[in-house]
Design a protein around this motif. Structure first.
Motif, PDB file in Angstrom:
ATOM      1  N   ILE A  57      40.505   9.653  72.234  1.00 42.21           N
ATOM      2  CA  ILE A  57      41.760  10.379  72.416  1.00 42.21           C
ATOM      3  C   ILE A  57      42.520  10.029  71.242  1.00 42.21           C
ATOM      4  O   ILE A  57      43.281  10.834  70.853  1.00 42.21           O
ATOM      5  CB  ILE A  57      42.471   9.680  73.759  1.00 42.21           C
ATOM      6  CG1 ILE A  57      41.743  10.189  75.050  1.00 42.21           C
ATOM      7  CG2 ILE A  57      43.889  10.235  73.886  1.00 42.21           C
ATOM      8  CD1 ILE A  57      42.009   9.395  76.199  1.00 42.21           C
ATOM      9  N   TRP A  58      42.620   8.826  70.635  1.00 46.04           N
ATOM     10  CA  TRP A  58      43.492   8.502  69.422  1.00 46.04           C
ATOM     11  C   TRP A  58      43.161   9.267  68.348  1.00 46.04           C
ATOM     12  O   TRP A  58      43.980   9.963  67.898  1.00 46.04           O
ATOM     13  CB  TRP A  58      43.351   6.909  69.228  1.00 46.04           C
ATOM     14  CG  TRP A  58      44.217   6.596  68.177  1.00 46.04           C
ATOM     15  CD1 TRP A  58      43.919   6.688  66.698  1.00 46.04           C
ATOM     16  CD2 TRP A  58      45.505   6.309  68.289  1.00 46.04           C
ATOM     17  NE1 TRP A  58      44.949   6.457  65.915  1.00 46.04           N
ATOM     18  CE2 TRP A  58      46.060   6.093  66.857  1.00 46.04           C
ATOM     19  CE3 TRP A  58      46.296   6.086  69.178  1.00 46.04           C
ATOM     20  CZ2 TRP A  58      47.454   5.575  66.402  1.00 46.04           C
ATOM     21  CZ3 TRP A  58      47.966   5.515  68.906  1.00 46.04           C
ATOM     22  CH2 TRP A  58      47.939   5.321  67.480  1.00 46.04           C
ATOM     23  N   ASN A  59      41.783   9.332  68.271  1.00 45.87           N
ATOM     24  CA  ASN A  59      41.237  10.197  66.882  1.00 45.87           C
ATOM     25  C   ASN A  59      41.484  11.746  67.015  1.00 45.87           C
ATOM     26  O   ASN A  59      42.051  12.154  66.061  1.00 45.87           O
ATOM     27  CB  ASN A  59      39.618   9.904  66.820  1.00 45.87           C
ATOM     28  CG  ASN A  59      39.256  10.387  65.502  1.00 45.87           C
ATOM     29  OD1 ASN A  59      39.677   9.880  64.483  1.00 45.87           O
ATOM     30  ND2 ASN A  59      38.123  11.178  65.505  1.00 45.87           N
ATOM     31  N   ILE A  60      41.544  12.074  68.182  1.00 49.40           N
ATOM     32  CA  ILE A  60      41.978  13.456  68.406  1.00 49.40           C
ATOM     33  C   ILE A  60      43.344  13.936  67.999  1.00 49.40           C
ATOM     34  O   ILE A  60      43.700  14.681  67.300  1.00 49.40           O
ATOM     35  CB  ILE A  60      41.410  14.058  69.548  1.00 49.40           C
ATOM     36  CG1 ILE A  60      40.082  14.266  69.898  1.00 49.40           C
ATOM     37  CG2 ILE A  60      42.071  15.337  70.055  1.00 49.40           C
ATOM     38  CD1 ILE A  60      39.504  14.307  71.329  1.00 49.40           C
ATOM     39  N   GLU A  61      44.038  13.144  68.401  1.00 45.62           N
ATOM     40  CA  GLU A  61      45.594  13.365  68.390  1.00 45.62           C
ATOM     41  C   GLU A  61      46.047  12.653  67.023  1.00 45.62           C
ATOM     42  O   GLU A  61      46.659  13.425  66.513  1.00 45.62           O
ATOM     43  CB  GLU A  61      46.308  12.313  69.319  1.00 45.62           C
ATOM     44  CG  GLU A  61      46.394  12.881  70.720  1.00 45.62           C
ATOM     45  CD  GLU A  61      46.587  14.386  71.145  1.00 45.62           C
ATOM     46  OE1 GLU A  61      47.382  14.773  70.499  1.00 45.62           O
ATOM     47  OE2 GLU A  61      45.703  14.971  71.768  1.00 45.62           O
ATOM     48  N   ALA A  62      45.238  11.784  66.235  1.00 41.28           N
ATOM     49  CA  ALA A  62      45.562  11.544  65.027  1.00 41.28           C
ATOM     50  C   ALA A  62      45.262  12.524  64.155  1.00 41.28           C
ATOM     51  O   ALA A  62      45.872  12.720  62.904  1.00 41.28           O
ATOM     52  CB  ALA A  62      44.844  10.062  64.641  1.00 41.28           C
ATOM     53  N   ILE A  63      44.161  13.068  64.198  1.00 40.87           N
ATOM     54  CA  ILE A  63      43.740  14.263  63.461  1.00 40.87           C
ATOM     55  C   ILE A  63      44.802  15.454  63.598  1.00 40.87           C
ATOM     56  O   ILE A  63      45.285  16.056  62.522  1.00 40.87           O
ATOM     57  CB  ILE A  63      42.394  14.919  63.743  1.00 40.87           C
ATOM     58  CG1 ILE A  63      41.399  13.863  63.253  1.00 40.87           C
ATOM     59  CG2 ILE A  63      42.134  16.106  62.995  1.00 40.87           C
ATOM     60  CD1 ILE A  63      40.153  14.027  63.959  1.00 40.87           C
ATOM     61  N   LYS A  64      45.258  15.873  64.770  1.00 40.48           N
ATOM     62  CA  LYS A  64      46.504  16.797  64.794  1.00 40.48           C
ATOM     63  C   LYS A  64      47.566  16.612  64.105  1.00 40.48           C
ATOM     64  O   LYS A  64      48.215  17.284  63.415  1.00 40.48           O
ATOM     65  CB  LYS A  64      46.623  16.764  66.514  1.00 40.48           C
ATOM     66  CG  LYS A  64      45.562  17.629  67.132  1.00 40.48           C
ATOM     67  CD  LYS A  64      46.101  17.825  68.550  1.00 40.48           C
ATOM     68  CE  LYS A  64      45.082  18.168  69.674  1.00 40.48           C
ATOM     69  NZ  LYS A  64      45.548  18.354  71.036  1.00 40.48           N
ATOM     70  N   VAL A  65      48.061  15.130  64.392  1.00 39.49           N
ATOM     71  CA  VAL A  65      49.274  14.737  63.377  1.00 39.49           C
ATOM     72  C   VAL A  65      49.082  14.994  62.089  1.00 39.49           C
ATOM     73  O   VAL A  65      49.987  15.252  61.278  1.00 39.49           O
ATOM     74  CB  VAL A  65      49.770  13.222  63.831  1.00 39.49           C
ATOM     75  CG1 VAL A  65      50.797  13.016  62.668  1.00 39.49           C
ATOM     76  CG2 VAL A  65      50.249  13.204  65.485  1.00 39.49           C
ATOM     77  N   TYR A  66      47.938  14.548  61.655  1.00 36.89           N
ATOM     78  CA  TYR A  66      47.618  14.611  60.031  1.00 36.89           C
ATOM     79  C   TYR A  66      47.613  16.170  59.639  1.00 36.89           C
ATOM     80  O   TYR A  66      48.063  16.304  58.565  1.00 36.89           O
ATOM     81  CB  TYR A  66      46.319  13.782  59.698  1.00 36.89           C
ATOM     82  CG  TYR A  66      46.063  13.880  58.151  1.00 36.89           C
ATOM     83  CD1 TYR A  66      46.815  12.997  57.316  1.00 36.89           C
ATOM     84  CD2 TYR A  66      45.273  14.784  57.714  1.00 36.89           C
ATOM     85  CE1 TYR A  66      46.683  13.250  56.093  1.00 36.89           C
ATOM     86  CE2 TYR A  66      44.769  14.879  56.310  1.00 36.89           C
ATOM     87  CZ  TYR A  66      45.565  14.221  55.535  1.00 36.89           C
ATOM     88  OH  TYR A  66      45.466  14.164  53.993  1.00 36.89           O
ATOM     89  N   GLN A  67      47.061  16.908  60.275  1.00 41.58           N
ATOM     90  CA  GLN A  67      46.829  18.197  60.020  1.00 41.58           C
ATOM     91  C   GLN A  67      48.265  19.152  59.969  1.00 41.58           C
ATOM     92  O   GLN A  67      48.632  19.879  59.202  1.00 41.58           O
ATOM     93  CB  GLN A  67      45.983  19.091  61.105  1.00 41.58           C
ATOM     94  CG  GLN A  67      44.606  18.660  60.775  1.00 41.58           C
ATOM     95  CD  GLN A  67      43.678  19.308  61.824  1.00 41.58           C
ATOM     96  OE1 GLN A  67      44.202  19.951  63.068  1.00 41.58           O
ATOM     97  NE2 GLN A  67      42.392  19.214  61.595  1.00 41.58           N
ATOM     98  N   GLU A  68      49.173  18.513  60.949  1.00 39.42           N
ATOM     99  CA  GLU A  68      50.419  19.150  61.023  1.00 39.42           C
ATOM    100  C   GLU A  68      51.645  18.564  60.078  1.00 39.42           C
ATOM    101  O   GLU A  68      52.402  19.261  59.666  1.00 39.42           O
ATOM    102  CB  GLU A  68      50.985  18.980  62.597  1.00 39.42           C
ATOM    103  CG  GLU A  68      50.382  19.739  63.533  1.00 39.42           C
ATOM    104  CD  GLU A  68      50.846  19.492  64.891  1.00 39.42           C
ATOM    105  OE1 GLU A  68      51.678  18.549  65.068  1.00 39.42           O
ATOM    106  OE2 GLU A  68      50.124  19.920  65.923  1.00 39.42           O
ATOM    107  N   THR A  69      51.398  17.380  59.764  1.00 37.57           N
ATOM    108  CA  THR A  69      52.288  16.670  58.928  1.00 37.57           C
ATOM    109  C   THR A  69      51.944  15.955  57.397  1.00 37.57           C
ATOM    110  O   THR A  69      52.550  15.583  56.715  1.00 37.57           O
ATOM    111  CB  THR A  69      53.039  15.471  59.807  1.00 37.57           C
ATOM    112  OG1 THR A  69      52.048  14.487  60.163  1.00 37.57           O
ATOM    113  CG2 THR A  69      53.624  15.835  61.104  1.00 37.57           C
ATOM    114  N   GLY A  70      50.730  15.777  57.403  1.00 38.48           N
ATOM    115  CA  GLY A  70      49.969  15.182  56.373  1.00 38.48           C
ATOM    116  C   GLY A  70      50.159  13.879  56.377  1.00 38.48           C
ATOM    117  O   GLY A  70      49.835  12.895  55.482  1.00 38.48           O
TER     118      GLY A  70
END
Length: 65
Positions: free
Chosen positions: A26-39
């Motif tokens: 769950i953490w990995n999926i959400e962390a990837i989303k944050v990185y893709q959206e914000t860097g």
């Protein structure tokens, strides 16, 4: 460089379902989303504690994972 620190607590999670692997996924999926959206790279620390709370009304104890 600026850093920020936050603490997130979850209570009442079913340990049969929310295993270490499940929480990590769950953490990995959400962390990837944050990185893709914000860097911004989001790192975390997972600590498992057990909170014991006495329930006085019926003289039993409750476990929160």
């Amino acid at each position: 460089m600026e850093t920020k620190s936050y603490t997130i607590s979850f209570f009442g999670l079913d340990p049969q379902y929310y295993t270490n692997a499940k929480i990590g996924d769950i953490w990995n999926i959400e962390a990837i989303k944050v990185y893709q959206e914000t860097g911004i790279s989001i790192q975390g620390r997972y600590m498992k504690d057990i909170l014991l709370v006495q329930i006085l009304e019926n003289l039993t104890a409750a476990l929160f994972f």
